[in-house]
Write an enzyme that holds these catalytic residues in place. Structure first.
Site, PDB file in Angstrom:
ATOM      1  N   SER A 246       0.900  -1.146   0.000  1.00 13.25           N
ATOM      2  CA  SER A 246       0.000   0.000   0.000  1.00 13.25           C
ATOM      3  C   SER A 246       0.943   1.201   0.000  1.00 13.25           C
ATOM      4  O   SER A 246       2.163   1.026   0.010  1.00 13.25           O
ATOM      5  CB  SER A 246      -0.834  -0.010   1.270  1.00 13.25           C
ATOM      6  OG  SER A 246       0.020   0.194   2.386  1.00 13.25           O
ATOM      7  N   LYS A 247       0.368   2.388   0.011  1.00 17.11           N
ATOM      8  CA  LYS A 247       1.250   3.562  -0.082  1.00 17.11           C
ATOM      9  C   LYS A 247       2.242   3.612   1.074  1.00 17.11           C
ATOM     10  O   LYS A 247       3.433   3.785   0.867  1.00 17.11           O
ATOM     11  CB  LYS A 247       0.408   4.827  -0.119  1.00 17.11           C
ATOM     12  CG  LYS A 247      -0.254   4.955  -1.469  1.00 17.11           C
ATOM     13  CD  LYS A 247      -0.840   6.316  -1.670  1.00 17.11           C
ATOM     14  CE  LYS A 247      -1.318   6.429  -3.109  1.00 17.11           C
ATOM     15  NZ  LYS A 247      -2.490   7.256  -3.234  1.00 17.11           N
ATOM     16  N   ARG A 248       1.740   3.417   2.276  1.00 14.45           N
ATOM     17  CA  ARG A 248       2.611   3.511   3.449  1.00 14.45           C
ATOM     18  C   ARG A 248       3.619   2.350   3.485  1.00 14.45           C
ATOM     19  O   ARG A 248       4.621   2.396   4.193  1.00 14.45           O
ATOM     20  CB  ARG A 248       1.731   3.560   4.708  1.00 14.45           C
ATOM     21  CG  ARG A 248       2.412   3.376   6.033  1.00 14.45           C
ATOM     22  CD  ARG A 248       3.438   4.450   6.349  1.00 14.45           C
ATOM     23  NE  ARG A 248       3.992   4.225   7.676  1.00 14.45           N
ATOM     24  CZ  ARG A 248       4.896   3.309   7.964  1.00 14.45           C
ATOM     25  NH1 ARG A 248       5.372   2.542   7.014  1.00 14.45           N
ATOM     26  NH2 ARG A 248       5.334   3.156   9.195  1.00 14.45           N
TER      27      ARG A 248
END
Ligand code: GLU
Length: 507
Positions: A246-248
């Site tokens: 995911s982005k994080r």
């Protein structure tokens, strides 16, 4: 071939797929092709293709054929190949292996809901499979919208995959699927088959997420009497907490890493190790070595971990680290990642002129450094050469160099001012200056020793030793690692700085 859909930026998952295709082509003396899969017109994003191609360019994956390069199997954008798909659809319709389907999306959605409620996988029920030629002609004449579905008969489809081995699928769970949407565009599974054949693709290398699409593609190949390409579905990439990207967890644009100051060669070297491992176990490899050594057979089935960011904390929501400032970002970056280790090694080992040229755009972001660049470029070059062994990224050069060339030793903030007044600080400062003058340390290790020695003389330890030394020598409560900074400054400058900031004299 690497076949990105222009629906977003290129992140590490896509870039690693591109790289494995690229390396495989190079290792075999083959052709690396980029094909833009832009048939999902609702999800296409205008800037996306440009960003994807720019990312590949940065990573040095130059295509032999593609939308920018051209080639004899073009065009290389699916939206420009609609006549190709038409030819193959006509063949399937003629052979009665495909049929028009007039079911509306509302109808299909409600059926899908029902299956979901019963806990069953949704499979098209074949409602339009049995329409007669007359019924079809009438509904078309009435202007009813339709899609084209491919007939799937019950049976087993097996995929022989270079990485995953043999995987079997039950075609009853696939059902008749759409190959041409009602807007006239081909579906992904159909366009891929036509193009892989027309472009004479020998190897389909892509993420394991596409494995479940492969039986559909194999069935179409068979219905059209087309030979199958070889398939290699490469392992998933997960975040440091072993969860889906995911982005994080790092699924931000590749250009984010470029802008942080990772070297194209280091990033490429790192990505090559996500799911592949050379048989000699040597991880630091030049591009030429990667191109020569890469083998699909040595790709692993198990997920590989992208450990650039620290694992998410309990209860922490996903967010985009690319939106943070560089200082805020530091909290989330894992400084001990393999990527940082590799990047540091490239920065310190690449020839000076190359790395200097790459560092200049970062150096130019700082006004003071720009002035030094103008007045004494040679001095700045020498300083950069001496600090580069400490850098994880090119952007890190800026804090090192500005600290090095700091002329104004102002005390930074109330906390630092208060600490400077403490008796302990003055004692530590005096003793440290004495140790420096006597021992004349040079390396970071020798400076660490000198700090410890000053601690013994002052009966101070831990932060009661380090913070006074930091404030006394830099005027600030935070900054670079002290032994490293001191070894760059040299012991005489450190003594001068402490004297100027604290007003204390060595006895
Ligand atoms: N357009 C597909 C994607 O972006 C490519 C799948 C394939 O390589 O066949 O996921």
């Amino acid at each position: 071939r690497f076949a990105p859909s222009p629906t977003g930026y290129l992140h590490v998952g896509g870039a690693r797929t591109a790289l494995f295709n690229y390396l495989f082509a190079k290792s075999q003396g083959g052709t690396f092709i980029i094909r833009v899969e832009d048939t999902d017109i609702e999800r296409n994003k205008a800037e996306s293709e440009k960003m994807i191609l720019e990312s590949l360019q940065w990573l040095g994956m130059h295509a032999d054929e593609g939308p920018a390069e051209g080639g004899s199997y073009g065009p290389y954008r699916q939206s420009e190949r609609l006549d190709v798909y038409r030819k193959y659809v006509d063949r399937l319709l003629e052979k009665k292996l495909a049929y028009p389907c007039f079911c509306t999306s509302a109808e299909l959605e409600s059926k899908q809901e029902k299956s979901k409620k019963m806990g069953l996988p949704h499979v098209y029920d074949g409602k339009c499979r049995g329409l007669s030629d007359k019924e079809i002609a009438d509904r078309k004449a009435a202007g009813d919208e339709f899609a084209i579905r491919f007939k799937v008969d019950p049976g087993e489809v097996s995929v022989d995959d270079i990485v995953q081995g043999r995987v079997k699928f039950d075609s009853r769970l696939i059902g008749d699927f759409i190959i041409v949407k009602s807007n006239g565009f081909p579906s992904y599974n159909f366009a891929v088959v036509c193009d892989d054949h027309e472009m004479e693709i020998t190897h389909v290398i892509r993420g394991v997420g596409h494995l479940s699409n492969t039986p559909r593609q194999i069935l179409i190949h068979q219905a059209l009497d087309l030979p199958l390409p070889a398939y290699a579905h490469i392992s998933e990439i997960v975040g440091a907490d072993r969860k889906k990207m995911s982005k994080r967890r790092g699924a931000t644009s590749i250009l984010f890493f470029r802008d942080l100051g990772y070297l194209s060669d280091a990033f490429t070297n790192y990505m090559a190790l996500l799911g592949w491992y050379p048989d000699d176990g040597v991880e630091y490899m030049s591009r030429a070595e990667l191109e020569a050594k890469f083998e699909l057979e040595r790709c692993s089935k198990s997920p590989s971990m992208f450990d650039f960011f620290k694992p998410l904390k309990e209860g922490e929501d996903d967010f985009d680290p690319a939106a943070l400032s560089r200082t805020e970002l530091q909290k989330y970056i894992n400084n001990k990642s393999k990527l940082n280790w590799l990047n540091n090694r490239y920065i310190r080992e690449v020839d000076f002129e190359t790395v200097w040229k790459l560092a200049l755009p970062y150096i130019r972001q700082d006004r003071q450094l720009v002035n030094i660049l103008k007045s004494d470029e040679e001095q700045l070059r020498r300083a950069f050469d001496s600090v580069r062994v400490y850098l994880d990224t090119l952007a890190d050069a800026v804090p090192y160099l500005t600290e090095l060339f700091k002329t104004d030793l102002k005390v930074d903030g109330d906390e630092a001012t208060a600490l400077l007044k403490e008796e302990n600080t003055r004692t530590v400062a005096r003793n440290f200056m004495q140790v420096l003058a006597a021992a004349k340390p040079g390396t970071p290790e020798q400076f660490s020793e000198a700090m410890k020695e000053a601690g013994k003389l002052s009966e101070a330890k831990g932060k009661h030793l380090f913070m006074p030394i930091r404030v006394a020598s830099t005027g600030s409560m935070q900054g670079l690692e002290l032994p490293m900074l001191f070894s760059i400054l040299g012991h005489e400058t450190v003594i001068q700085r402490i004297r100027a900031i604290t007003g204390v004299e060595a006895e």
